[in-house]
Each structure stands twice: as C-alpha cells, then as structure tokens.
Design an enzyme around this catalytic site. Structure first.
Site, mmCIF file in Angstrom:
data_model
loop_
_atom_site.group_PDB
_atom_site.id
_atom_site.type_symbol
_atom_site.label_atom_id
_atom_site.label_comp_id
_atom_site.label_asym_id
_atom_site.label_seq_id
_atom_site.Cartn_x
_atom_site.Cartn_y
_atom_site.Cartn_z
ATOM 1 N N GLU A 138 0.605 -0.887 0.479
ATOM 2 C CA GLU A 138 -0.070 0.282 0.227
ATOM 3 C C GLU A 138 0.469 1.216 -0.326
ATOM 4 O O GLU A 138 1.990 1.151 -0.214
ATOM 5 C CB GLU A 138 -0.642 0.182 1.566
ATOM 6 C CG GLU A 138 -1.895 -1.160 1.788
ATOM 7 C CD GLU A 138 -1.804 -1.203 3.381
ATOM 8 O OE1 GLU A 138 -0.790 -0.328 4.527
ATOM 9 O OE2 GLU A 138 -2.118 -2.421 3.886
ATOM 10 N N LYS A 140 2.304 4.365 1.666
ATOM 11 C CA LYS A 140 3.068 4.854 2.871
ATOM 12 C C LYS A 140 1.963 6.339 2.617
ATOM 13 O O LYS A 140 2.884 7.411 2.155
ATOM 14 C CB LYS A 140 4.369 4.776 3.231
ATOM 15 C CG LYS A 140 5.155 5.724 4.533
ATOM 16 C CD LYS A 140 6.267 5.422 4.367
ATOM 17 C CE LYS A 140 7.146 5.589 5.705
ATOM 18 N NZ LYS A 140 6.560 6.975 6.198
ATOM 19 N N ASP A 142 2.397 10.597 3.640
ATOM 20 C CA ASP A 142 3.099 11.279 4.233
ATOM 21 C C ASP A 142 1.789 12.269 5.269
ATOM 22 O O ASP A 142 1.364 13.741 5.204
ATOM 23 C CB ASP A 142 3.692 11.339 3.564
ATOM 24 C CG ASP A 142 4.636 12.385 4.240
ATOM 25 O OD1 ASP A 142 4.875 12.079 5.614
ATOM 26 O OD2 ASP A 142 5.166 13.505 3.981
ATOM 27 N N TYR A 251 -5.562 1.976 7.172
ATOM 28 C CA TYR A 251 -4.395 0.736 7.512
ATOM 29 C C TYR A 251 -3.505 -0.374 8.393
ATOM 30 O O TYR A 251 -3.326 -1.388 7.702
ATOM 31 C CB TYR A 251 -3.038 0.987 6.272
ATOM 32 C CG TYR A 251 -2.146 2.386 7.054
ATOM 33 C CD1 TYR A 251 -1.629 1.545 8.250
ATOM 34 C CD2 TYR A 251 -2.559 3.772 6.711
ATOM 35 C CE1 TYR A 251 -1.102 2.666 9.108
ATOM 36 C CE2 TYR A 251 -1.964 4.229 7.386
ATOM 37 C CZ TYR A 251 -0.423 3.713 8.722
ATOM 38 O OH TYR A 251 -0.281 4.948 9.588
ATOM 39 N N LYS A 352 11.127 3.703 0.784
ATOM 40 C CA LYS A 352 11.101 4.735 0.592
ATOM 41 C C LYS A 352 11.281 5.331 -0.789
ATOM 42 O O LYS A 352 12.521 5.193 -1.554
ATOM 43 C CB LYS A 352 11.342 5.186 1.501
ATOM 44 C CG LYS A 352 11.866 5.517 3.114
ATOM 45 C CD LYS A 352 10.153 6.122 3.644
ATOM 46 C CE LYS A 352 10.627 7.806 4.394
ATOM 47 N NZ LYS A 352 11.687 7.067 5.383
ATOM 48 N N CYS A 446 25.995 44.083 -17.823
ATOM 49 C CA CYS A 446 26.506 42.762 -18.558
ATOM 50 C C CYS A 446 27.398 42.170 -18.504
ATOM 51 O O CYS A 446 28.654 42.628 -18.701
ATOM 52 C CB CYS A 446 25.956 42.268 -20.190
ATOM 53 S SG CYS A 446 26.330 41.726 -20.997
ATOM 54 N N CYS A 449 28.697 41.843 -22.377
ATOM 55 C CA CYS A 449 29.191 42.935 -22.921
ATOM 56 C C CYS A 449 29.578 43.728 -22.479
ATOM 57 O O CYS A 449 29.713 45.483 -22.755
ATOM 58 C CB CYS A 449 28.355 42.865 -23.943
ATOM 59 S SG CYS A 449 26.700 43.653 -23.902
ATOM 60 N N CYS A 464 20.004 42.637 -21.144
ATOM 61 C CA CYS A 464 20.717 43.455 -21.302
ATOM 62 C C CYS A 464 20.418 44.071 -22.794
ATOM 63 O O CYS A 464 19.580 43.126 -23.486
ATOM 64 C CB CYS A 464 22.232 42.509 -21.646
ATOM 65 S SG CYS A 464 23.060 43.558 -22.789
ATOM 66 N N CYS A 469 25.353 41.602 -28.371
ATOM 67 C CA CYS A 469 26.214 41.301 -27.041
ATOM 68 C C CYS A 469 26.035 39.560 -27.343
ATOM 69 O O CYS A 469 25.288 38.807 -27.983
ATOM 70 C CB CYS A 469 24.897 41.377 -26.032
ATOM 71 S SG CYS A 469 25.645 40.495 -24.541
HETATM 72 S S1 IVH Z 1 1.936 -0.336 8.598
HETATM 73 C C1 IVH Z 1 2.484 -1.825 12.422
HETATM 74 N N1 IVH Z 1 0.771 1.645 6.625
HETATM 75 O O1 IVH Z 1 4.596 5.640 8.279
HETATM 76 C C2 IVH Z 1 1.660 -1.122 11.368
HETATM 77 N N2 IVH Z 1 1.568 2.344 8.336
HETATM 78 O O2 IVH Z 1 7.052 5.814 9.227
HETATM 79 C C3 IVH Z 1 2.446 -0.515 11.257
HETATM 80 N N3 IVH Z 1 2.331 4.656 7.486
HETATM 81 O O3 IVH Z 1 3.904 4.414 12.044
HETATM 82 C C4 IVH Z 1 2.193 0.981 10.219
HETATM 83 N N4 IVH Z 1 0.880 4.539 5.580
HETATM 84 O O4 IVH Z 1 2.667 5.792 10.411
HETATM 85 C C5 IVH Z 1 1.147 1.057 7.909
HETATM 86 N N5 IVH Z 1 -0.067 2.002 4.371
HETATM 87 C C6 IVH Z 1 0.759 1.599 5.660
HETATM 88 C C7 IVH Z 1 1.377 3.737 5.900
HETATM 89 C C8 IVH Z 1 2.394 3.666 7.400
HETATM 90 C C9 IVH Z 1 2.282 5.618 6.514
HETATM 91 C C10 IVH Z 1 3.386 5.581 8.512
HETATM 92 C C11 IVH Z 1 2.644 4.807 10.052
HETATM 93 C C12 IVH Z 1 3.910 4.515 10.516
HETATM 94 C C13 IVH Z 1 5.416 6.110 9.982
HETATM 95 C C14 IVH Z 1 6.210 4.348 9.159
#
Ligand code: IVH
Length: 711
Positions: A138, A140, A142, A251, A352, A446, A449, A464, A469
C-alpha cells in the site's frame, strides 16, 4: 529548546557524520555526537514540523547509530534514540495509552533492500526458496498517524502516535474528519473493543486552496500538506480542524476483542482481508481497483518490486502526498510467527521513494544572459542528491525572488524537485546562519558585453539591451534551432558555440549559408555528419510560419502567440506593416507583446536578416494546411467564454461547441466568474443555479444561441 548556535553546530556535525565512514575504534564521544544529532533532527521533524535534512539523511544517521551499537554494544546508552520510538507528544492534550504499542517501520531504499527483506523473513521462518511469501503493498501516506478506538461500535477515542506507547488524546478533532465513521458495526462480528491505525492527511488540491485562502487573509502559509494536517489535528479548536478538510486512510487493525476478552484478529487469514473488512465498515481504505490500485496482493517479492517502481513513477499524479510504499507479509499467521523488534514489526518494511527535498550550501551565484538579454541569476550549489539525480545548480529567477526569500551567499538552502518539475530553492535555513553569509549583489553591467543593465517598469528582470551582445547572439541561435522552433537536428548548443567562435555565425541567417566542405574538415565532423547537417538545415527551411516566428526570440512571443499571429497573415513581412492597434485586435495579444513584436519588425537590422534568410530559401509564407486555426475576431461571440449545460435538442454538444468557437467564443468547462454565457438545454441541473447565483452570466436558450450565431 536548541539555541541558534547549537542548531548550527548540530547541522554541520550532521553533514560530517553523514560523509565520514564509521571509525574503526569509535569512542563514547562519537556515539554521543550521533545520538545528539539524531535527537536534534527528531525535534525538528516531530515538534517543529520543519526538518532541516531529508528523511533519507535522517535514516542514514539512524542506521549509522544502529550499526555502531551493534558492533560496540558498550557504547549503547539507555537514552539512545534507537531505544525508543520518537515522540510527537505535546503538553496541549491529555495523554492516553495505546492498546498496543505503535511502532515505526523499517526502511528500504532500493530493490535490493526489498529482496533482502524477503530473504530475512525466509531465514527467520526457515522457509526455502521454493516458498513464495505473499505480500500486501500500500502507499505510505505522508500525514499524521492516528489511532482510533471503538467501543460497542462507537468511536470513543482518537489519538496521535505520541511516543508509541502514549499519544495525545485529540478525540474532538478526530471527530471532525468526515472519512472517519463515528459508528462502525464491529459488534456484528462480536467485537467489543477495536483499535485501528491510519493516517490523517490533506489532498494536495485542498492544500493549495487552503493556502490561497490563508494568503488572502494574510495568514502564514503551510509548508506542505503534511504540516497542514498534523497541525490541524493539534489545534485547540475543532472548528479549525474541520476547516482543514482532513481525510483519513486506515491501514491496520491492531486490536479486536470481544466481551470475554477473546482475540478476534484470528478471524482473519490475511492483512488484506482485515483492510477489506474495515472498508465494509465504512472506513476509507487503500483501494483494490483502478489501473494502478492503491492496494495490491503480490505473489512474490519480484511483483512487489515492480509495483513499488510503478508507484514511484506515479507518485506525482496521486492526489495525496506519499513518501513510499509499505510492504506487509499478507498472512497474519506468518506475521505472528516473525513478530516484532523493539522498534518495528519484522513483517513489514517501508520502501522509501527518493527524497524530493534536501538541504545544501549555496556556494556562488552566476549571472547568465538569455536570448532576449534577460539576466538570470543561477545558484551554484554543493552537489546534492534529489529524487535520484545530482543537483549542483538551480535558477534563482530574478532579483525579486532573491530579495523576497532573502537568499544569501553561503546560506544553507532547502531545495526541492518534484517529479518533472525543475528543482528550485524553497527557502534559506535562516537558523543555520553564522553571520558569514553575504547578500547577493546584482550586477549593474552585462557580465558578457559590459553594457549597462536596465530594468523596465513592471518587469522583474534586469536586461542587457545590446542586441550585439555575444551572449545574446549565441542564445538566440540556440533558441532558433531548438526543438519547438526550427528544430535543426545536429546543431546543438556546443556546435553553435564552436561555429560562433570560428567566426562562421554572426546572425541566424548565417546558419543557412554554412560551408559544408569546411564543416566536413572539422575535427569531430566528417563528410557524413556534414551531409546530415545540410539535410536538417534544408528541411528546416520549409518549416511552417508560426515556427519561424517563434524562432526569432522576440520578447514575450511564445509558441501560442506565434500561432495566433501566424493565423492572421499570409506572408511574414505583412507584420512589418502593422501598427500596435492591429496586433492588439487579436485576442490574447496584450499591449506588451504587441509593442515588442512591432519594435522587432520596425527594426531595419532584423528585416535585413529576414530578407537574407528569404533569399537563402527559408519559408516566409503561410500555407493553408499549416495555418493555425484562427480565432474569429469578427464573430458575434468574439472575446466571450461560453458553457453548455443540460441536453440540447437541435444539435449535439460537440456541434454546439464548434459553432460557438466558429463565432469567436471560447468554450470553458465550469461555472465561475470568468463565464460570460451559459446555454441551457433540458434538465440543466446545478450549473444553471450556480450561474444564476453569480448574477453576471448571460443565460441563453438553445434557440437564442442559434439565432445569435446565425443558425
Ligand atoms: S503499517 C504495525 N501502513 O508510516 C503497523 N504504516 O514511518 C505499522 N504509514 O508509523 C504501520 N502509511 O504511521 C503502515 N500504509 C501504511 C502506512 C503507514 C503510512 C506510517 C505509519 C508508521 C510510519 C512509519
């Protein structure tokens, strides 16, 4: 908490620690300096919401400390950042204990790290190569991590992650988030208490709107959607949280017990099934559908790698900010068998993405002369990795950009590169200044020139004005042959510079009278490449008129305006007869552009060059097939914007739009204060109401429209 001096020292120390390999015999002081810098960066990230290094750099520091502690356990202290989950606790809210600890995730940065992860789990479980571990992957997200507790189907608590054990109780704020159900039917499965993990975040477009509104109200802008979301979760006023239009994805189902205290997580076979279940209960979860789904069950680690790569490419098209992907062992039974470390689950890893932001030093500023004489300041940076490429110079645009951001020589600057966007300086890190930084002095003359520079009223650029030039001449030629202009293959920047230095090129006309025998004799060329060049130049002579116009480096004249102009003429030199008023009769051609084109065509030197080009065979005529589609400036709807709504009975929507365009109107897609005319068919819906509410839109029936455009 940290003084300016301390911050500067810690920042410089960070860069040293990042560059240096681990010493053979590290001492307690070395370990302490690693710990101190990490603590400092955690404070900048979690408390101030304003990190001064990239996540990647932070992770590398952290890894260094982990490696050091593994090799020299005697240097490990109980207060080491590796011994706890970093904290975002504040004193503004009551703290609550999580039902299960909220751990971090282990990180990976490349495909090999993922393959290692797969191997580690296999080793741990004593599985051989033929067993393929299934993973659920899935985004991550932010934003800000949240933990939600439901009792008897009712949301009773929402908390931040805090230090992983305890978090801030922000229930009233959490309740304003529309995507979090206040009631969810856990009891249908017999579950009495459930804890769910997720991420609160703000859509990128909503974030833009929020900042626009704040700008209007003279409020400080949010640095990014993440800050707007985490800040929104921590306001004292839930109304304010509500205004930020925060979303939440969930999640992880971390806890589910019934009245007798029985664990119901065992009701599920896979992580994927728990997320489906949460989706059914009304939570927003990463979805399975779409070309590039948010959630995918991958049969093996190779599929995981491909899916992560696809998302890395797609990252900027996604409506939310994500900083990687999370890879989870799908089977809950296997998850249980591999378990956790003190810091993270062993069954999951974050992949990442390459950092989009980084800090680096501004070493010097060079001033470049462009094709129209505009002076562009360019910052030379200490090389830094950004989203996978090394950046060592970025444009500073103009003097106002430098002054508004107060960028100084020697500053540590935050640079960003998002997707295909050209890297740019977000801001200087003022807290890292030591007083040795110097203001950037704009030249008065410039750099090539030496003519005096001028800055026209209403313009940000210094310029300029000397058409002779050398820098401008070369830049104009480079532009002339470029892809969007005359598109002369084989005549790149360095070749133009070389021919210019050889004295073969003085004006763009000289390009069409190059001596190919001489070129063939040049080092690096030969008869074949000279012949290829001759061919591309011959082909360029036949380019459509709007390309020629665009190739002339006339100030303000881009591709779009070149087309508008070319649509109006049959022969280039007609423009030399036009006055300013004739230019501005063309829609979208404003006074500045009109003035600049007119000046160009009233300049004898330019006409002489164009006549030479004509004699050398360069096309100066408009052919009907090349003629850009003209806007009918004489049409009854010229200058108006128009929109159709509801079903039309006498023509299709497409035909109607074509008629409108032929009458000089521009079709637009939404009702706004920019809309002039709304044509209403049957069952018009909300667009009509909106237009009526605005009170400035002319509303026409289909018949009235047809009458207006003459049938
Ligand atoms: S799973 C035991 N799934 O990223 C459960 N975390 O840098 C572990 N995060 O602390 C987390 N998207 O806050 C999980 N699809 C995702 C996520 C996710 C963002 C965050 C989460 C975690 C942090 C780690």
């Amino acid at each position: 908490m940290y003084s300016k001096d301390e911050q500067r020292q810690l920042f410089n120390l960070t860069k040293e620690l990042l560059e240096a390999p681990l010493p053979d015999k590290p001492d307690a002081d070395f370990a302490a300096s690693l710990r101190n810098t990490i603590n400092y960066h955690e404070w900048r990230y979690y408390v101030l919401n304003d990190p001064v290094i990239s996540d990647y750099e932070y992770d590398m520091l952290y890894k260094k400390l982990q490696e050091l502690e593994a090799a020299f356990p005697e240097l490990k202290t109980p207060d080491s950042p590796t011994q706890r989950v970093s904290s975002d606790l504040t004193e503004d809210f009551p703290t609550v204990e999580h039902l299960t600890p909220m751990l971090s995730l282990d990180n990976s940065y490349n495909e090999a790290d993922l393959v290692d992860f797969d191997q580690r789990i296999r080793n741990y479980l004593d599985l051989d190569e033929s067993f393929h571990i299934e993973y659920c992957v899935e985004p991550k997200f932010d934003g800000g991590t949240i933990a939600l507790v439901y009792e008897d189907d009712v949301l009773v608590r929402g908390a931040t992650r805090g230090d992983g054990v305890k978090g801030d109780d922000i229930t009233p704020n959490i309740k304003t988030i529309r995507t979090i159900p206040l009631k969810a039917a856990f009891s249908e499965k017999g579950i009495e208490v459930a804890e769910i993990r997720g991420e609160a975040l703000i859509r990128k477009d909503v974030f833009e709107e929020l900042n626009k509104a704040r700008e209007k109200d003279d409020l400080p802008l949010f640095a990014n959607p993440r800050n707007a979301a985490t800040g929104g979760l921590r306001t004292k006023d839930p109304q304010e949280t509500a205004q930020r239009k925060i979303d939440a994805f969930v999640y992880h189902l971390g806890y589910a017990v019934d009245r007798q205290g029985n664990n119901h997580l065992t009701d599920f076979q896979t992580h994927d099934a728990t997320i489906d279940y949460l989706g059914q209960l009304g939570f927003k979860v990463p979805a399975h559908n779409g070309d590039l789904p948010e959630r995918k069950v991958c049969k093996n680690i190779e599929e995981v790698v491909a899916f992560c790569q696809a998302w890395q490419e797609n990252r900027d098209n996604y409506p939310y900010e994500i900083d990687g992907m999370v890879v989870k062992v799908n089977s809950l039974e296997l998850q249980q068998r591999v378990g956790f470390t003190a810091h993270h689950p062993r069954w999951a890893i974050a992949f990442k993405f390459k950092a989009k932001q980084a800090t680096t030093k501004l070493l010097k500023v060079e001033f470049q002369v462009g094709k129209t004489g505009v002076i562009t300041p360019v910052a030379k940076l200490e090389p830094v990795q950004l989203a996978g490429v090394t950046i060592s110079s970025v444009s500073l645009h103009n003097e106002d950009f430098i002054r508004n951001k107060d960028i100084r020589l020697g500053d540590t600057v935050l640079v960003e590169r998002a997707g295909d966007v050209i890297p740019y300086i977000v801001k200087p890190m003022e807290e890292l200044r030591d007083g040795s930084e110097q203001p950037i002095v704009f030249p008065t003359h410039c750099p090539v020139c030496q003519s005096e520079l001028v800055r026209l009223e209403d313009e940000a650029a210094w310029r300029c004005e000397n058409p002779e030039c050398p820098a401008q001449i070369v830049q104009r030629m480079i532009h002339h042959v470029s892809k969007n202009a005359m598109d002369i293959e084989g005549l790149g920047e360095s070749t133009i510079e070389r021919f210019y230095e050889l004295g073969w090129l003085h004006t763009i006309a000289d390009i069409y009278r190059l001596d190919y025998d001489k070129i063939a004799a040049l080092e690096g060329f030969g008869p074949k490449s000279a012949e290829n060049l001759r061919r591309s130049i011959e082909a360029a002579k036949k380019r459509p008129l709007h390309r020629l116009l665009h190739s002339l480096s006339i100030h303000h004249l881009g591709i779009k305006a070149s087309k508008l102009l070319a649509a109006e003429i049959n022969y280039l030199f007609e423009l030399a007869e036009w006055d300013e008023e004739r230019f501005t009769r063309i829609k979208d051609i404003g006074p500045a552009l009109a003035h600049s084109v007119m000046r160009f065509f009233h300049n004898e030197k330019n006409i002489k060059i164009l006549r030479e080009m004509e004699a050398l065979g360069v096309n100066m005529h408009q052919t009907e097939e090349d003629r850009p589609k003209a806007v009918n400036t004489e049409g009854p709807l010229f200058g108006k914007t128009i929109l159709f709504t509801g079903s039309l009975s006498r023509m299709s929507r497409k035909e109607a739009q074509a008629k409108a365009e032929a009458a000089g109107a521009k079709n637009i897609s939404a009702v706004s204060k920019n809309l002039d005319i709304l044509v209403v068919g049957e069952s018009p819906g909300s667009k009509l109401k909106k237009a009526q509410a605005l009170g400035t839109v002319q509303i026409l029936t289909e018949d009235e429209f047809l009458e207006l455009v003459g049938g």
